[in-house]
Scaffold this motif. Structure first.
Motif, PDB file in Angstrom:
ATOM      1  N   ASP A 125      -3.867   8.329   8.051  1.00  0.00           N
ATOM      2  CA  ASP A 125      -3.806   9.555   7.246  1.00  0.00           C
ATOM      3  C   ASP A 125      -3.903   9.251   5.754  1.00  0.00           C
ATOM      4  O   ASP A 125      -3.604  10.115   4.924  1.00  0.00           O
ATOM      5  N   CYS A 126      -4.325   8.038   5.406  1.00  0.00           N
ATOM      6  CA  CYS A 126      -4.393   7.622   3.999  1.00  0.00           C
ATOM      7  C   CYS A 126      -5.837   7.388   3.580  1.00  0.00           C
ATOM      8  O   CYS A 126      -6.570   6.647   4.248  1.00  0.00           O
ATOM      9  N   ALA A 127      -6.224   7.968   2.454  1.00  0.00           N
ATOM     10  CA  ALA A 127      -7.550   7.682   1.903  1.00  0.00           C
ATOM     11  C   ALA A 127      -7.646   6.200   1.584  1.00  0.00           C
ATOM     12  O   ALA A 127      -6.783   5.638   0.914  1.00  0.00           O
ATOM     13  N   GLY A 128      -8.683   5.548   2.085  1.00  0.00           N
ATOM     14  CA  GLY A 128      -8.830   4.125   1.863  1.00  0.00           C
ATOM     15  C   GLY A 128      -8.187   3.254   2.907  1.00  0.00           C
ATOM     16  O   GLY A 128      -8.249   2.026   2.823  1.00  0.00           O
ATOM     17  N   SER A 129      -7.540   3.863   3.906  1.00  0.00           N
ATOM     18  CA  SER A 129      -7.022   3.130   5.070  1.00  0.00           C
ATOM     19  C   SER A 129      -5.991   2.067   4.735  1.00  0.00           C
ATOM     20  O   SER A 129      -5.922   1.028   5.394  1.00  0.00           O
ATOM     21  N   ALA A 130      -5.177   2.306   3.699  1.00  0.00           N
ATOM     22  CA  ALA A 130      -4.149   1.324   3.348  1.00  0.00           C
ATOM     23  C   ALA A 130      -2.982   2.004   2.642  1.00  0.00           C
ATOM     24  O   ALA A 130      -3.170   2.954   1.880  1.00  0.00           O
ATOM     25  N   LYS A 131      -1.775   1.501   2.905  1.00  0.00           N
ATOM     26  CA  LYS A 131      -0.564   1.977   2.236  1.00  0.00           C
ATOM     27  C   LYS A 131      -0.080   0.879   1.294  1.00  0.00           C
ATOM     28  O   LYS A 131       0.548  -0.094   1.728  1.00  0.00           O
ATOM     29  N   SER A 132      -0.343   1.056   0.008  1.00  0.00           N
ATOM     30  CA  SER A 132       0.022   0.017  -0.956  1.00  0.00           C
ATOM     31  C   SER A 132       1.524  -0.138  -1.086  1.00  0.00           C
ATOM     32  O   SER A 132       2.019  -1.191  -1.492  1.00  0.00           O
ATOM     33  N   GLU A 133       2.285   0.924  -0.748  1.00  0.00           N
ATOM     34  CA  GLU A 133       3.740   0.856  -0.835  1.00  0.00           C
ATOM     35  C   GLU A 133       4.350   0.137   0.361  1.00  0.00           C
ATOM     36  O   GLU A 133       5.558  -0.090   0.417  1.00  0.00           O
ATOM     37  N   GLY A 134       3.518  -0.230   1.323  1.00  0.00           N
ATOM     38  CA  GLY A 134       3.975  -0.934   2.512  1.00  0.00           C
ATOM     39  C   GLY A 134       3.229  -2.245   2.677  1.00  0.00           C
ATOM     40  O   GLY A 134       2.904  -2.941   1.702  1.00  0.00           O
ATOM     41  N   LEU A 135       2.909  -2.566   3.916  1.00  0.00           N
ATOM     42  CA  LEU A 135       2.221  -3.820   4.223  1.00  0.00           C
ATOM     43  C   LEU A 135       0.820  -3.872   3.611  1.00  0.00           C
ATOM     44  O   LEU A 135       0.267  -4.954   3.396  1.00  0.00           O
ATOM     45  N   GLY A 136       0.265  -2.724   3.282  1.00  0.00           N
ATOM     46  CA  GLY A 136      -1.070  -2.672   2.704  1.00  0.00           C
ATOM     47  C   GLY A 136      -1.207  -3.448   1.407  1.00  0.00           C
ATOM     48  O   GLY A 136      -2.320  -3.808   1.009  1.00  0.00           O
ATOM     49  N   ILE A 137      -0.077  -3.737   0.731  1.00  0.00           N
ATOM     50  CA  ILE A 137      -0.149  -4.514  -0.505  1.00  0.00           C
ATOM     51  C   ILE A 137      -0.733  -5.900  -0.238  1.00  0.00           C
ATOM     52  O   ILE A 137      -1.332  -6.516  -1.128  1.00  0.00           O
ATOM     53  N   ALA A 138      -0.603  -6.391   0.999  1.00  0.00           N
ATOM     54  CA  ALA A 138      -1.129  -7.718   1.351  1.00  0.00           C
ATOM     55  C   ALA A 138      -2.650  -7.733   1.428  1.00  0.00           C
ATOM     56  O   ALA A 138      -3.255  -8.808   1.498  1.00  0.00           O
ATOM     57  N   LEU A 139      -3.274  -6.563   1.419  1.00  0.00           N
ATOM     58  CA  LEU A 139      -4.731  -6.477   1.454  1.00  0.00           C
ATOM     59  C   LEU A 139      -5.353  -6.596   0.069  1.00  0.00           C
ATOM     60  O   LEU A 139      -6.569  -6.763  -0.048  1.00  0.00           O
ATOM     61  N   LEU A 140      -4.518  -6.500  -0.962  1.00  0.00           N
ATOM     62  CA  LEU A 140      -5.034  -6.312  -2.316  1.00  0.00           C
ATOM     63  C   LEU A 140      -4.973  -7.574  -3.152  1.00  0.00           C
ATOM     64  O   LEU A 140      -4.068  -8.399  -3.011  1.00  0.00           O
ATOM     65  N   GLU A 141      -5.945  -7.674  -4.060  1.00  0.00           N
ATOM     66  CA  GLU A 141      -5.984  -8.778  -5.014  1.00  0.00           C
ATOM     67  C   GLU A 141      -5.412  -8.362  -6.348  1.00  0.00           C
ATOM     68  O   GLU A 141      -4.749  -9.147  -7.032  1.00  0.00           O
ATOM     69  N   SER A 142      -5.660  -7.100  -6.762  1.00  0.00           N
ATOM     70  CA  SER A 142      -5.132  -6.624  -8.041  1.00  0.00           C
ATOM     71  C   SER A 142      -5.116  -5.102  -8.065  1.00  0.00           C
ATOM     72  O   SER A 142      -5.856  -4.439  -7.322  1.00  0.00           O
ATOM     73  N   ILE A 143      -4.242  -4.570  -8.942  1.00  0.00           N
ATOM     74  CA  ILE A 143      -4.146  -3.128  -9.172  1.00  0.00           C
ATOM     75  C   ILE A 143      -4.143  -2.898 -10.677  1.00  0.00           C
ATOM     76  O   ILE A 143      -3.369  -3.531 -11.405  1.00  0.00           O
ATOM     77  N   ASP A 144      -4.957  -1.971 -11.153  1.00  0.00           N
ATOM     78  CA  ASP A 144      -5.036  -1.658 -12.580  1.00  0.00           C
ATOM     79  C   ASP A 144      -4.764  -0.165 -12.766  1.00  0.00           C
ATOM     80  O   ASP A 144      -5.579   0.674 -12.356  1.00  0.00           O
ATOM     81  N   SER A 145      -3.604   0.164 -13.360  1.00  0.00           N
ATOM     82  CA  SER A 145      -3.225   1.570 -13.506  1.00  0.00           C
ATOM     83  C   SER A 145      -2.243   1.738 -14.652  1.00  0.00           C
ATOM     84  O   SER A 145      -1.433   0.843 -14.918  1.00  0.00           O
ATOM     85  N   ASP A 146      -2.290   2.891 -15.342  1.00  0.00           N
ATOM     86  CA  ASP A 146      -1.292   3.198 -16.363  1.00  0.00           C
ATOM     87  C   ASP A 146      -0.243   4.182 -15.848  1.00  0.00           C
ATOM     88  O   ASP A 146       0.616   4.636 -16.597  1.00  0.00           O
ATOM     89  N   ASP A 147      -0.305   4.511 -14.551  1.00  0.00           N
ATOM     90  CA  ASP A 147       0.657   5.433 -13.936  1.00  0.00           C
ATOM     91  C   ASP A 147       0.883   4.938 -12.504  1.00  0.00           C
ATOM     92  O   ASP A 147       0.226   5.397 -11.565  1.00  0.00           O
ATOM     93  N   PRO A 148       1.771   3.968 -12.294  1.00  0.00           N
ATOM     94  CA  PRO A 148       1.819   3.184 -11.058  1.00  0.00           C
ATOM     95  C   PRO A 148       1.919   3.963  -9.754  1.00  0.00           C
ATOM     96  O   PRO A 148       1.321   3.562  -8.761  1.00  0.00           O
ATOM     97  N   THR A 149       2.647   5.090  -9.734  1.00  0.00           N
ATOM     98  CA  THR A 149       2.801   5.816  -8.477  1.00  0.00           C
ATOM     99  C   THR A 149       1.565   6.620  -8.101  1.00  0.00           C
ATOM    100  O   THR A 149       1.506   7.200  -7.008  1.00  0.00           O
ATOM    101  N   ALA A 150       0.566   6.655  -8.986  1.00  0.00           N
ATOM    102  CA  ALA A 150      -0.660   7.396  -8.677  1.00  0.00           C
ATOM    103  C   ALA A 150      -1.322   6.865  -7.419  1.00  0.00           C
ATOM    104  O   ALA A 150      -1.907   7.629  -6.646  1.00  0.00           O
ATOM    105  N   LEU A 151      -1.223   5.561  -7.197  1.00  0.00           N
ATOM    106  CA  LEU A 151      -1.881   4.977  -6.031  1.00  0.00           C
ATOM    107  C   LEU A 151      -1.288   5.497  -4.735  1.00  0.00           C
ATOM    108  O   LEU A 151      -1.994   5.639  -3.736  1.00  0.00           O
ATOM    109  N   VAL A 152      -0.006   5.830  -4.738  1.00  0.00           N
ATOM    110  CA  VAL A 152       0.656   6.354  -3.538  1.00  0.00           C
ATOM    111  C   VAL A 152       0.326   7.838  -3.335  1.00  0.00           C
ATOM    112  O   VAL A 152       0.381   8.339  -2.214  1.00  0.00           O
TER     113      VAL A 152
END
Length: 213
Positions: free
Chosen positions: A160-187
């Motif tokens: 049910d997530c756009a992009g097929s990943a939950k960055s607030e959960g285990l999905g963070i292990a899929l990522l190399e970097s995050i660039d944002s000035d409003d951190p909760t926007a990704l969730v």
């Protein structure tokens, strides 16, 4: 001439009901961080993109449409609407809805930069307040193997997530970097922008609680 009557306490911005116009449990959990009372109302909005509409325009339009839809039914309330569209090479990525589509999405995104376009809008029909903002989050995915993709999807099932990943959960292990000035926007809800607009709408944040936690 008699002076105009003062507005009643019930009509003052600080006393208006706050409504989150979303059925997303992720946005509800994020808004709870502000420790202010709010209600939830699911907006009835057609989310079909318009012909030629870019992902960020789609996110902005839907966030505002959701807030307006709920505000029309609750004109005295301050309403928050939000929407997120994942973008890869200028093309939108929707919610996968199934394991097979999630596998295809993650294969497409591995080693790539995906921009999560997250828009938020705040509307109060009674006061005429209406404001929106867009937070773009650039996410670089690792060069994932098929085994990693399968293991992740079986563990978290983020269908049910756009992009097929939950960055607030285990999905963070899929990522190399995050660039944002409003951190909760990704969730799903950019809280810095949300706070700024709520203050502009007259909602008091960090109000004195009389010593209560």
């Amino acid at each position: 001439m008699n002076p105009a009557p003062s507005p009643s306490p019930s009509s003052s911005p600080a006393s208006r009901r706050l409504i989150l116009g979303s059925s997303s449990p992720y946005r509800r959990e994020l808004l709870q961080r502000l420790q202010i009372p709010f209600e939830v109302a699911a907006p009835d909005v057609d989310e079909t993109p318009l012909p030629g509409e870019s992902p960020h325009r789609l996110a902005e339009r839907l966030a505002l449409a959701k807030a307006r839809a709920v505000a029309s039914a609750h004109p005295e309330a301050v309403v928050i609407g939000s929407d997120q569209v994942a973008e890869l090479n200028g093309q939108p990525l929707g919610k996968p809805g199934s394991h097979e589509r999630a596998v295809a999405q993650l294969r497409q995104m591995r080693g790539q930069i995906v921009v999560f376009q997250t828009a938020v809008a705040v509307v109060c029909a009674a006061s005429g307040f209406e404001e929106s903002s867009l937070a773009a989050v650039k996410v670089r995915f690792r060069a994932l193997t098929d085994d990693e993709i399968e293991a992740y999807l079986r563990a978290e099932q983020p269908y049910d997530c756009a992009g097929s990943a939950k960055s607030e959960g285990l999905g963070i292990a899929l990522l190399e970097s995050i660039d944002s000035d409003d951190p909760t926007a990704l969730v799903g809800l950019p809280l810095i922008r949300t706070c700024n607009m709520l203050r502009a709408a007259g909602v008091k944040l960090l109000a004195a609680s009389g010593g209560k936690p």
